[in-house]
Motif scaffolding. Structure first.
Motif, PDB file in Angstrom:
ATOM      1  N   UNK A 109      37.708  31.735  75.249  1.00 38.95           N
ATOM      2  CA  UNK A 109      37.551  32.835  74.294  1.00 38.95           C
ATOM      3  C   UNK A 109      38.854  33.181  73.595  1.00 38.95           C
ATOM      4  N   UNK A 110      38.743  33.483  72.305  1.00 37.02           N
ATOM      5  CA  UNK A 110      39.873  34.098  71.610  1.00 37.02           C
ATOM      6  C   UNK A 110      39.607  35.602  71.586  1.00 37.02           C
ATOM      7  N   UNK A 111      40.509  36.371  71.023  1.00 38.99           N
ATOM      8  CA  UNK A 111      40.302  37.820  70.978  1.00 38.99           C
ATOM      9  C   UNK A 111      39.983  38.286  69.557  1.00 38.99           C
ATOM     10  N   UNK A 112      39.479  37.355  68.725  1.00 38.70           N
ATOM     11  CA  UNK A 112      39.252  37.721  67.324  1.00 38.70           C
ATOM     12  C   UNK A 112      38.137  38.752  67.163  1.00 38.70           C
ATOM     13  N   UNK A 113      37.253  38.862  68.157  1.00 36.51           N
ATOM     14  CA  UNK A 113      36.136  39.795  68.060  1.00 36.51           C
ATOM     15  C   UNK A 113      36.552  41.255  67.955  1.00 36.51           C
ATOM     16  N   UNK A 114      37.735  41.578  68.406  1.00 40.44           N
ATOM     17  CA  UNK A 114      38.162  42.981  68.367  1.00 40.44           C
ATOM     18  C   UNK A 114      39.158  43.260  67.234  1.00 40.44           C
ATOM     19  N   UNK A 115      39.322  42.281  66.361  1.00 33.88           N
ATOM     20  CA  UNK A 115      40.309  42.432  65.287  1.00 33.88           C
ATOM     21  C   UNK A 115      39.616  42.499  63.932  1.00 33.88           C
ATOM     22  N   UNK A 116      40.002  43.443  63.108  1.00 31.98           N
ATOM     23  CA  UNK A 116      39.482  43.476  61.749  1.00 31.98           C
ATOM     24  C   UNK A 116      40.428  42.696  60.839  1.00 31.98           C
ATOM     25  N   UNK A 117      40.110  41.429  60.652  1.00 37.50           N
ATOM     26  CA  UNK A 117      41.023  40.561  59.899  1.00 37.50           C
ATOM     27  C   UNK A 117      41.211  40.976  58.446  1.00 37.50           C
ATOM     28  N   UNK A 118      40.127  41.321  57.713  1.00 35.54           N
ATOM     29  CA  UNK A 118      40.346  41.709  56.314  1.00 35.54           C
ATOM     30  C   UNK A 118      41.266  42.926  56.184  1.00 35.54           C
ATOM     31  N   UNK A 130      37.780  39.835  52.499  1.00 36.79           N
ATOM     32  CA  UNK A 130      36.440  40.172  52.955  1.00 36.79           C
ATOM     33  C   UNK A 130      36.001  39.270  54.089  1.00 36.79           C
ATOM     34  N   UNK A 131      34.892  39.684  54.696  1.00 32.32           N
ATOM     35  CA  UNK A 131      34.348  39.006  55.846  1.00 32.32           C
ATOM     36  C   UNK A 131      32.894  38.675  55.552  1.00 32.32           C
ATOM     37  N   UNK A 132      32.440  37.481  55.868  1.00 29.18           N
ATOM     38  CA  UNK A 132      31.027  37.141  55.646  1.00 29.18           C
ATOM     39  C   UNK A 132      30.430  36.542  56.911  1.00 29.18           C
ATOM     40  N   UNK A 133      29.115  36.601  56.987  1.00 26.80           N
ATOM     41  CA  UNK A 133      28.428  36.202  58.215  1.00 26.80           C
ATOM     42  C   UNK A 133      27.380  35.118  58.013  1.00 26.80           C
ATOM     43  N   UNK A 134      27.026  34.781  56.771  1.00 25.60           N
ATOM     44  CA  UNK A 134      25.968  33.786  56.570  1.00 25.60           C
ATOM     45  C   UNK A 134      26.412  32.731  55.568  1.00 25.60           C
ATOM     46  N   UNK A 135      25.661  31.658  55.549  1.00 20.27           N
ATOM     47  CA  UNK A 135      25.966  30.537  54.663  1.00 20.27           C
ATOM     48  C   UNK A 135      25.891  30.963  53.192  1.00 20.27           C
ATOM     49  N   UNK A 136      24.858  31.724  52.866  1.00 23.97           N
ATOM     50  CA  UNK A 136      24.695  32.169  51.472  1.00 23.97           C
ATOM     51  C   UNK A 136      25.873  33.046  51.050  1.00 23.97           C
TER      52      UNK A 136
END
Lengths: 188, 162
Positions: A109-118, A130-136
């Motif tokens: 596991x990395x710890x990226x889940x708790x970081x707001x990268x944007x 920005x952050x996206x979650x789907x292919x579209x």
């Protein structure tokens, strides 16, 4: 969407860009998908893809540069965000393909889940993030940021795929030579 | 040699991209670079970023030079071994040598002693010029790094560049 899907979408839609791909499966997927001389496969030096991309973008301001990072890579070198924000190159796009694991070492596991990268990117001085979650969404976001001035930051959340890919089999010095030749419009 | 002489020589040798992390030993060089209107110096936040940045600039067609204190060599060993050296990128590293003698501050002692050994271990040739030799050492490092496609280093002790 898996890492491999995201890489495919990115590489297949890339026109006349210099691409710097982080180490591990990202480079391997990119290599398998579309091997171009204008792609720099970073096979070691984890964390440094964005620094390398910044160097290319500053040296070749007329050329669009796309950095393809992973979450582990990004977190290893957060200081590079500040360097990019400080110089603010309009021709730089920074993509993070985030599967929340260190895939090539076995999926720890990395710890990226708790970081707001944007938010990190914007705070560092990027023009867009920005952050996206789907292919579209990823496809649309890619289209949009390619039309805008950067530096732009695009995080795409992916699920960890089971697809493997072969190692990049070019000699590193050949990767560098081909890339430089392809990217430099007027060699010194 | 003055910082200005050093920079002029580097410009004459074709270096047009400078990055690194400041060091007091090299303060005179940083002063010139920071005030150069062409903006050829990019601040790096750590020495591994500096090596990555310099490699990128080289890949984009520039000759690049990296400045750092020897304490930063530890931070960039991986960047040197698995990026710059591996891809045969001809960088010149200008390294301020703190701890070159035992009178320097305690935090510099161990790295000060280890510096030449570390560079030999990763096969980076280096020069240790005195005041009169800095110019010729920079020229030699520049020629050798370009012709052999390797990284070369100058180790600069306190007082050598004024």
């Amino acid at each position: 969407m898996t890492e491999a899907d995201a890489i495919r979408m990115l590489m297949e839609s890339s026109v006349d860009e210099a691409v710097v791909v982080a180490n591990g499966y990202l480079s391997r997927h990119a290599f398998q998908c579309r091997d171009l001389p204008s792609t720099f496969y970073m096979i070691g030096s984890m964390g440094l893809a964005s620094s390398i991309g910044l160097g290319v973008a500053l040296a070749q301001p007329e050329r669009r540069v796309v950095v393809v990072d992973g979450d582990g890579n990004l977190l290893m070198s957060l200081g590079a965000l500040a360097m990019i924000g400080n110089r603010c190159p309009a021709n730089l796009i920074h993509i993070v393909i985030d599967n929340e694991v260190y895939a090539s070492t076995g999926g720890q596991h990395s710890i990226s889940g708790t970081v707001s990268m944007p938010e990190l990117a914007l705070a560092a001085g990027y023009r867009t993030a920005l952050s996206v979650w789907s292919e579209t969404e990823f496809g649309n976001a890619l289209n949009n940021i390619r039309k805008k001035d950067g530096p732009s930051f695009l995080q795409t959340k992916v699920r960890r795929g089971t697809e493997t890919a072969p190692r990049v089999h070019h000699e590193p010095d050949r990767i560098a030579r081909l890339f430089r030749h392809a990217v430099v419009r007027q060699p010194r | 040699l003055t910082g200005n002489d050093f920079c002029q020589l580097a410009f004459d040798l074709g270096y047009s991209f400078f990055t690194g992390v400041p060091d007091s030993t090299l303060a005179a060089v940083f002063r010139i670079l920071e005030n150069d209107p062409r903006n050829l110096y990019v601040v790096s936040v750590r020495e591994d970023n500096a090596v990555g940045l310099a490699v990128g600039a080289y890949l984009g067609g520039k000759r690049s030079l990296v400045l750092m204190q020897n304490s930063g060599l530890g931070y960039c060993l991986t960047a040197l071994t698995s990026l710059a050296c591996l891809y045969r990128i001809p960088l010149v590293l200008v390294i301020g040598w703190r701890g070159a003698d035992a009178t320097d501050a305690p935090e510099h002692r161990l790295m000060g002693l280890a510096l030449p050994k570390l560079l030999r271990a990763i096969e980076i040739p280096f020069w240790v010029p005195n005041q009169d030799e800095v110019g010729s050492a920079l020229r030699a490092a520049s020629v050798r790094s370009a012709s052999e496609e390797i990284c070369c280093a100058l180790l600069i002790r306190d007082g050598v560049i004024q």
